[in-house]
Design a protein around this motif. Structure first.
Motif: not given
Length: 431
Positions: A55, A57, A64, A103-104, A106-107, A110, A134, A136-138
Motif C-alpha cells: 500500500e 501512503v 510517499v 489510492a494511486q 489521490a497520491q 497530493l 492528504s 482523505k488518503v490516510d
C-alpha cells in the motif's frame, strides 16, 4: 490447488490451499473475497498468504512510502468490510480494483499539490485544502477535521497566512468558541485541528516557523460517563420496551449483553451472526472489527427468533436506502437506522432515571447500555486487557475508566500477600 474453502471466522472470505507451497509450516493460502455488487456475485483476489499486501501512503515528509501488510483472512475481511460499507452508503471505492486506482490517483494529486504549496506562503485556508487532500488518503475521520475547520477556524483565520497567525490569534479563537458556549471537548478538538495542520505544513516544508498552538493551554476534558444501569433498572427498562417496542427491546438487550454500540447494531448483517460458534462479527468503530459472543440463552433465543422472522419474510426494496440482510432494518426505508427510536429515551424519562442529573455525562442514554456491559465485567473481575478486547477499545487508556470498579479484587490481592492476611502480618510484627 484445492477447491475454494469458506473461512469459518470471516464471512465472504475464501481460500485455496497450495499442494506444495508453504507459508511457514502451513500450506500457503490463495485468498479472495466474494460479495454481491448490483445483484451479481463478484470475486476479487487479495493474494497469497506467504506474500505481503503493498500500500502506498504519505511518508510524513512530503513524499510517499510503501507499507507492507501480512495477507491473511483477517486482512481480507477488513478490506471486504470497507467495500461493503461503501456500497451501502453509495460511495466509492466499491471494488478492490477501484480502491487501488483511487489510492494511486489521490497520491498523484497530493504530490502535485504539495509541490505547489512548497513554493508559496499559503493562507490557512489554502494550507487546509492541501492537508485535506492528504487526510482523505490516510485518515478515516477526515470529515470531522473538515467540519471543525469550516465552522470554527476558517471564518476567523482562513485568510491569514500561516506565518502571520500568532499565539494571540489562537487564544482569541479559543475565546470565540467559549463565547458560543461550546463544550471543552469541542474547543479541544478545534485547537487540535489547527495544531495538526501546522505540524503537517512543517513536516512538508510548507511552513518553517513555530506552531502557534504550542504555547496555548487546551481546555481540560473529561467526557467519560460514570453512571450505568443497575440490575433493577435493566429489568424494568427491558420489560417496558418489550411491551412498547419489541425491536428496540431486542436492540437494547443486544447492547446490554455484548456491549455493541448503536451504530454497530444498526449495520449488523445476518451473515455476521455465527450461531454455530456463538459469535457475532462486529463491524466496529473506524473500520475496526472484533468479536462479540452469544453467551446467554436469552440473547440466542432473541436472535434466532429474528432470524426465523427474516427468513419467512421475503426481502422488499423499499427505497435506494434499503439494504438486504440487516438484522435491524429501518422500519420506513429498510436501510441502516441512524438513531435509536425515541421510545427508548421516553421510557428512560418516564421512569425518572435521569431525574436530578444535569451533567450530560451522567445522564443515562442508549450508549449507557454498552457502559453497563463494561462495568458489569469489571465488577466481576474480568482482566482489563480482556475487557479492552470485548469492548473494542483502541487503547488501554479507554478501558482504564472501568478500573475503579474493581476495588474488592485489588484489596483481596493485597490482603493475600504471602498467603496471610495483612492483619496477621501486622500482629506478628508487634510481638
Amino acid at each position: 490447488m484445492t477447491e475454494w474453502v469458506k473461512s469459518k471466522k470471516y464471512p465472504g472470505v475464501r481460500f485455496r490451499l497450495h499442494p506444495t507451497r508453504k507459508d511457514g509450516v502451513e500450506a500457503a493460502k490463495y485468498i479472495a473475497i466474494f460479495y454481491k455488487l448490483e445483484g451479481k456475485m463478484r470475486q476479487e483476489t487479495i493474494g497469497w498468504s506467504d506474500k505481503r499486501w503493498s500500500e502506498i501512503v504519505p511518508d510524513g515528509n512530503g513524499g510517499v512510502k510503501e507499507v507492507l501488510h501480512k495477507i491473511n483472512e483477517k486482512r481480507a475481511y477488513a478490506v471486504l468490510s470497507q467495500l461493503q460499507e461503501n456500497q451501502r452508503l453509495g460511495r466509492k471505492p466499491r471494488t478492490l480494483k477501484e480502491m487501488r486506482e483511487m489510492a494511486q490517483q489521490a497520491q498523484q494529486t497530493l504530490e502535485a499539490e504539495l509541490a505547489e504549496a512548497k513554493s508559496r506562503n499559503l493562507t490557512m485556508s489554502d494550507a487546509f485544502d492541501v492537508y485535506l487532500a492528504s487526510a482523505k488518503v490516510d485518515k478515516k475521520d477526515w470529515v470531522h477535521d473538515q467540519t471543525r475547520m469550516v465552522l470554527h477556524v476558517l471564518p476567523y483565520l482562513g485568510d491569514k497566512r500561516l506565518s502571520d497567525v500568532s499565539v494571540a490569534d489562537i487564544e482569541m479563537l479559543k475565546i470565540k468558541c467559549l463565547e458560543k458556549s461550546h463544550e471543552p471537548a469541542t474547543i479541544t478538538h478545534v485547537l487540535q485541528c489547527v495544531r495538526v495542520l501546522y505540524n503537517f505544513c512543517i513536516k512538508r516544508g510548507m511552513y518553517s516557523g513555530e506552531n502557534p498552538t504550542r504555547h496555548v493551554k487546551f481546555p481540560k476534558v473529561d467526557n467519560a460517563r460514570r453512571r450505568f444501569f443497575s440490575d433493577d433498572q435493566v429489568d424494568i427498562l427491558l420489560s417496558m420496551l418489550e411491551y412498547r417496542h419489541p425491536d428496540v427491546y431486542d436492540m437494547t438487550l443486544l447492547s446490554f449483553l455484548t456491549g455493541m454500540r448503536f451504530s454497530e447494531i444498526a449495520r449488523l448483517l445476518w451473515e455476521c451472526v455465527d450461531f454455530e460458534n456463538g459469535i457475532i462479527h462486529v463491524d466496529g468503530k473506524n473500520g475496526e472489527t472484533r468479536e462479540a459472543y452469544i453467551a446467554s440463552g436469552e440473547l440466542e433465543n432473541m436472535l434466532r427468533r429474528r432470524k426465523q422472522n427474516a427468513d419467512a419474510t421475503p426481502y422488499v426494496k423499499k427505497s435506494d436506502k434499503s439494504i438486504p440482510g440487516l438484522v435491524f432494518p429501518g422500519p420506513i426505508h429498510g436501510g441502516e437506522m441512524k438513531d435509536i427510536p425515541d421510545v427508548f429515551m421516553k421510557i428512560v424519562k418516564a421512569l425518572g432515571y435521569n431525574d436530578g442529573y444535569k451533567d450530560e455525562r451522567q445522564r443515562l442514554t442508549f450508549h449507557s447500555c454498552r457502559h453497563t456491559f463494561g462495568s458489569r465485567l469489571a465488577m466481576q473481575g474480568v482482566p482489563l486487557l480482556t475487557l479492552k478486547e470485548l469492548m473494542g477499545h483502541k487503547t488501554i487508556e479507554m478501558t482504564l475508566r472501568y478500573a475503579h470498579l474493581m476495588p474488592d479484587h485489588k484489596r483481596d490481592a493485597v490482603a493475600n500477600l504471602r498467603g496471610r492476611k495483612i492483619t496477621e502480618v501486622v500482629a506478628g510484627g508487634a510481638n
